[in-house]
Scaffold this active site. Structure first.
Site, short mmCIF file in Angstrom:
data_model
loop_
_atom_site.label_atom_id
_atom_site.label_comp_id
_atom_site.label_asym_id
_atom_site.label_seq_id
_atom_site.Cartn_x
_atom_site.Cartn_y
_atom_site.Cartn_z
N CYS A 54 0.82 -1.21 0.00
CA CYS A 54 0.00 0.00 0.00
C CYS A 54 0.85 1.27 0.00
CB CYS A 54 -0.92 0.00 1.21
SG CYS A 54 -1.90 1.52 1.36
N TYR A 185 -4.94 4.87 -9.61
CA TYR A 185 -6.07 4.04 -9.19
C TYR A 185 -7.34 4.42 -9.96
CZ TYR A 185 -3.35 2.08 -5.39
OH TYR A 185 -2.40 1.41 -4.67
#
Length: 318
Positions: A54, A185
């Site tokens: 992440c 994203y």
């Protein structure tokens, strides 16, 4: 429904008009500080939960290392491959976090708020005195570590968020978030061709701009590393290994940008950056987890990571 399909559906729920990806807002945003209602900075009181895949969590880990807060704030590391039940602490003995005793991250969210319906995200800060999630505000967490925790910084720690630059750092960070960090994203999780192409064009327009910006300066604001460099680095480190192939942000690779590539290597070779970058975990998380369409679960063999330690030549710009 398979584990991967079910886990991926958590992200597909975050879709706005026209098939655009709209990331969920953070639920626990109380800042650290000494004012009433703020979280008091106390060494040993908090545990930072993260997953090496992440980027949002990685930047908190980088700042923690650069500022020397390792002894003040403990860390729990989740498996980079998310499961149907969320982030899992399967890397630890008996498959549970050794401090909190939880197997899956959503467990501590439910303990904190039984009505919580969002994704349990990393980074997550847990107050060990109450066993409650107190902060998952990835957007401001590094700033808190840089300011509210200053009394516990190591001797000689750099000022990543200098007062005289905070306004311009915040402005650039906002751009980096929308157009680069979250921009990839938006491309990868788009649910329409139009939304994908819009995000794709935005990402590369900004990377082109940053390539020019870094031509005459070592870091984004000159000769010293700032919070903005941390935020850009985590996306660059994942670009060729994950975003280019998985999110279809494939106009250029990072190594096709001479200045950005040298800049990324410069940071990678800086203590706190490369030593917290787990490329194998990043590769597994994006290619074997709930993000890629990879039903045969074939893990790419490359890339050659030795290129990250090659000479970058950026010292001349100081």
């Amino acid at each position: 429904m398979t584990t991967v399909q079910n886990a991926a559906s958590e992200f597909t729920r975050e879709v706005g008009s026209g098939g655009a990806f709209v990331r969920q807002t953070n639920r626990f945003v109380t800042p650290f500080g000494t004012a009433d209602g703020e979280l008091p900075p106390e060494p040993g009181r908090y545990r930072l939960l993260w997953a090496p895949i992440c980027p949002w969590a990685h930047r908190a880990i980088i700042v923690r290392a650069v500022l020397g807060l390792e002894d003040a704030i403990s860390v729990g590391t989740a498996n980079p491959v998310r499961t149907e039940q969320g982030w899992e602490f399967s890397l630890d003995k008996d498959g549970v976090d050794p401090v909190l005793g939880i197997r899956f991250l959503p467990e501590i969210y439910k303990e904190t708020d039984p009505d919580y319906q969002g994704r349990a995200t990393v980074p997550t800060v847990v107050d060990l005195t109450t066993r409650k999630v107190v902060n998952n505000n990835y957007f401001r967490l590094t700033n808190d570590l840089e300011t509210a925790w200053s009394a516990f910084h190591k001797e000689g720690a750099p000022d990543l968020y200098p007062a005289e630059l905070r306004e311009v750092i915040d402005a650039l960070n906002d751009i980096l978030f929308h157009e680069v960090n979250n921009g990839v994203y938006k491309a990868g999780f788009a649910r329409s061709q139009e939304a994908y192409e819009q995000a794709y064009d935005t990402v590369f327009a900004r990377l082109d701009d940053l390539e020019k910006r870094l031509e005459g300066r070592r870091y984004l604001f000159g000769s010293s590393i700032t919070d903005s460099d941390v935020r850009l680095y985590v996306t660059l480190a994942r670009f060729d290994i994950a975003y280019y192939p998985v999110f279809r942000t494939n106009r250029n690779r990072l190594i096709d940008f001479p200045n950005l590539w040298a800049y990324a290597r410069d940071l990678y070779q800086t203590p706190g950056f490369g030593d917290t970058t787990d490329f194998e975990a990043i590769k597994k998380g994006y290619h074997l987890g709930d993000i890629a369409s990879n039903p045969l679960r074939i893990l790419p063999k490359g890339p050659d990571l030795s290129i990250w330690t090659s000479d970058h030549g950026r010292e001349r710009l100081n």
